[in-house]
Design a protein around this motif. Structure first.
Motif, PDB file in Angstrom:
ATOM      1  N   ALA A 277       0.849  -1.191   0.000  1.00 41.38           N
ATOM      2  CA  ALA A 277       0.000   0.000   0.000  1.00 41.38           C
ATOM      3  C   ALA A 277       0.888   1.245   0.000  1.00 41.38           C
ATOM      4  O   ALA A 277       1.934   1.262   0.642  1.00 41.38           O
ATOM      5  CB  ALA A 277      -0.903   0.008   1.225  1.00 41.38           C
ATOM      6  N   VAL A 278       0.438   2.283  -0.707  1.00 41.78           N
ATOM      7  CA  VAL A 278       1.203   3.530  -0.790  1.00 41.78           C
ATOM      8  C   VAL A 278       0.300   4.687  -0.391  1.00 41.78           C
ATOM      9  O   VAL A 278      -0.787   4.860  -0.950  1.00 41.78           O
ATOM     10  CB  VAL A 278       1.749   3.778  -2.213  1.00 41.78           C
ATOM     11  N   GLU A 279       0.746   5.477   0.600  1.00 42.65           N
ATOM     12  CA  GLU A 279      -0.051   6.586   1.102  1.00 42.65           C
ATOM     13  C   GLU A 279       0.756   7.883   1.037  1.00 42.65           C
ATOM     14  O   GLU A 279       1.986   7.859   0.894  1.00 42.65           O
ATOM     15  CB  GLU A 279      -0.489   6.302   2.539  1.00 42.65           C
ATOM     16  N   PRO A 280       0.090   9.030   1.135  1.00 41.38           N
ATOM     17  CA  PRO A 280       0.818  10.301   1.108  1.00 41.38           C
ATOM     18  C   PRO A 280       1.592  10.551   2.396  1.00 41.38           C
ATOM     19  O   PRO A 280       1.096  10.261   3.493  1.00 41.38           O
ATOM     20  CB  PRO A 280      -0.286  11.345   0.915  1.00 41.38           C
ATOM     21  N   ALA A 281       2.793  11.095   2.267  1.00 44.47           N
ATOM     22  CA  ALA A 281       3.603  11.414   3.447  1.00 44.47           C
ATOM     23  C   ALA A 281       2.922  12.466   4.315  1.00 44.47           C
ATOM     24  O   ALA A 281       3.189  12.547   5.516  1.00 44.47           O
ATOM     25  CB  ALA A 281       4.983  11.900   3.012  1.00 44.47           C
ATOM     26  N   ALA A 282       2.017  13.253   3.727  1.00 42.45           N
ATOM     27  CA  ALA A 282       1.314  14.292   4.479  1.00 42.45           C
ATOM     28  C   ALA A 282       0.128  13.746   5.267  1.00 42.45           C
ATOM     29  O   ALA A 282      -0.432  14.451   6.110  1.00 42.45           O
ATOM     30  CB  ALA A 282       0.843  15.400   3.532  1.00 42.45           C
ATOM     31  N   CYS A 283      -0.274  12.496   4.999  1.00 41.06           N
ATOM     32  CA  CYS A 283      -1.409  11.898   5.716  1.00 41.06           C
ATOM     33  C   CYS A 283      -1.174  10.398   5.870  1.00 41.06           C
ATOM     34  O   CYS A 283      -1.903   9.580   5.313  1.00 41.06           O
ATOM     35  CB  CYS A 283      -2.707  12.182   4.953  1.00 41.06           C
ATOM     36  N   PRO A 284      -0.150  10.012   6.644  1.00 39.35           N
ATOM     37  CA  PRO A 284       0.334   8.634   6.684  1.00 39.35           C
ATOM     38  C   PRO A 284      -0.303   7.781   7.786  1.00 39.35           C
ATOM     39  O   PRO A 284       0.339   7.432   8.775  1.00 39.35           O
ATOM     40  CB  PRO A 284       1.833   8.825   6.925  1.00 39.35           C
TER      41      PRO A 284
END
Length: 436
Positions: A277-284
């Motif tokens: 899974a890949v998520e944004p560093a700003a909303c991890p």
């Protein structure tokens, strides 16, 4: 061929997920607790123990407007990267709303219409879900009212226009229309909003009448269930066994839709892919959040959900991947992550937009900001294969097009795009407000 059934992974898990809890009693919620928000058919799907749920004929009739969706090999991207890896992507951008979201908006509208509901309310981040629900409501004669996170409302005006073309009423959230929104505006007049705030507004209005219900575009089990048409089709279409499967995660519906059918095969011992899974560093939420019971919204209207969370009043920075700006991860996916069934990484938006431009220049499709996260990790994996010489088969989900996101691409191409560093202090402050 369009799958005739959705796949429910819960019966195949080694341990059942923790139940949602009533915030007052801390007891598991029952159907009566959810009935003011959802029709009984969806409540049944939320807690179903059946491995497969039949897709209604009326839903299949609408699905045929765009399904089955293509599985494509990114040969030109492979060539540009000089990688021995073989990259495949399942493309959901050909749906009427331009994303994977109608896979669940159509059945949700159908079940509500069948129970005599007049209007559906919802929230939307980037506008993908809002436009999908507006489209679905138009198919079944329902009114649709959408609270769009202010940051995306300003960044993506044509997503708002598309919702209005389909007949929806759209508000910027936080809005003065609801008590929840007015409270936020009083405290933070310039708030850029969050999905948690927008959910509070939509849920508040859904409780205002017997013929008004709420629809959610991600996070809950029935939403993830509907999205499994993606992975079921991909299983039929793949001529090779994937070694790595990569998807972006915000609430989790697109990721779950692709990977759950493959996980079924993995659990049965027939394949053994790495799933990431890949998520944004700003909303991890997966990589830096905690696994705890929390509200699904900011105001505390929802049941308590055990999930990876940054805290229900966490307000992410206004990154352009609005669909990934949610404080929590799907409880079902959070449970599976705790069981070690998949990996998670985070990416900055500059790296993601770089991947999106690279993909567009080689494959010709402009990705939405959300799937550029999966593309960034796909490219990174392919470059690791270049170094090692491994001929891995990589499968990813390109869950929507970026035609309404050109303002974001303009910012990237002009050098004006920011990468938001998320201090641990902000996470700690939000987590301090978890329900005790």
């Amino acid at each position: 061929m369009i799958p005739s059934h959705w796949y429910n992974i819960v019966p195949d898990l080694p341990a059942p997920p923790p139940p949602p809890l009533h915030p007052a009693t801390r007891q598991p919620v029952g159907p009566g607790d959810l009935a003011p928000l959802f029709p009984m058919e969806l409540i049944g799907q939320e807690v179903s123990g059946e491995r497969f749920v039949a897709v209604p004929r009326e839903v299949l009739d609408v699905y045929r407007l765009w399904r089955p969706t293509p599985l494509l090999r990114a040969r030109r991207l492979e060539q540009a990267l000089g990688t021995p890896a073989r990259i495949y992507y399942k493309y959901e951008g050909g749906s009427p709303a331009g994303s994977h979201k109608p896979n669940t908006s159509v059945p949700q509208a159908y079940y509500n219409a069948r129970e005599g509901v007049r209007k559906l309310t919802t929230e939307t981040g980037a506008g993908q879900w809002g436009s999908a629900l507006a489209f679905a409501c138009a198919q079944f004669g329902l009114e649709c009212e959408v609270w769009m996170v202010r940051a995306s409302y300003d960044q993506k005006p044509y997503r708002r226009s598309l919702m209005q073309v389909y007949g929806a009423t759209v508000h910027a959230s936080p809005s003065p229309v609801t008590k929840a929104g007015a409270r936020v505006l009083a405290e933070t007049p310039g708030s850029s909003g969050s999905l948690g705030i927008a959910i509070s507004e939509a849920v508040e209005v859904a409780g205002s009448g017997d013929d008004v219900r709420y629809a959610l575009g991600s996070v809950l089990n029935h939403v993830l269930l509907h999205q499994t048409v993606i992975g079921e089709e991909a299983l039929q279409q793949m001529e090779e066994t994937p070694d790595v499967i990569i998807g972006c995660t915000g609430g989790g519906s697109n990721f779950a839709g692709l990977v759950f059918p493959f996980l079924r095969e993995k659990l049965a011992g027939r394949i053994d892919p790495v799933i990431r899974a890949v998520e944004p560093a700003a909303c991890p939420s997966l990589t830096r959040g905690v696994y705890a019971y929390d509200y699904g919204d900011t105001a505390g209207f929802t049941p308590l959900l055990k999930m990876h969370t940054l805290g229900h009043d966490f307000v992410p920075d206004p990154i352009h991947a609005g669909g990934l700006r949610y404080h929590g991860m799907s409880p079902l996916l959070s449970h599976m992550y705790e069981l070690g069934m998949f990996e998670a990484v985070s990416k900055s938006q500059s790296e993601c937009f770089e991947a999106g431009v690279r993909f567009a220049r080689t494959e010709g499709i402009l990705p939405a900001p959300e799937p550029t996260h999966a593309l960034a990790e796909t490219i990174a994996e392919a470059l690791r294969c270049k170094e090692s010489g491994e001929e891995k088969v990589i499968l990813t989900a390109l869950c929507g097009h970026g035609h309404f996101d050109l303002a974001a691409y303009d910012r990237y191409l002009s050098g004006a795009m920011e990468d938001f560093a998320l201090p641990q202090k902000r996470i700690d402050e939000a987590l301090a407000h978890l329900p005790g």
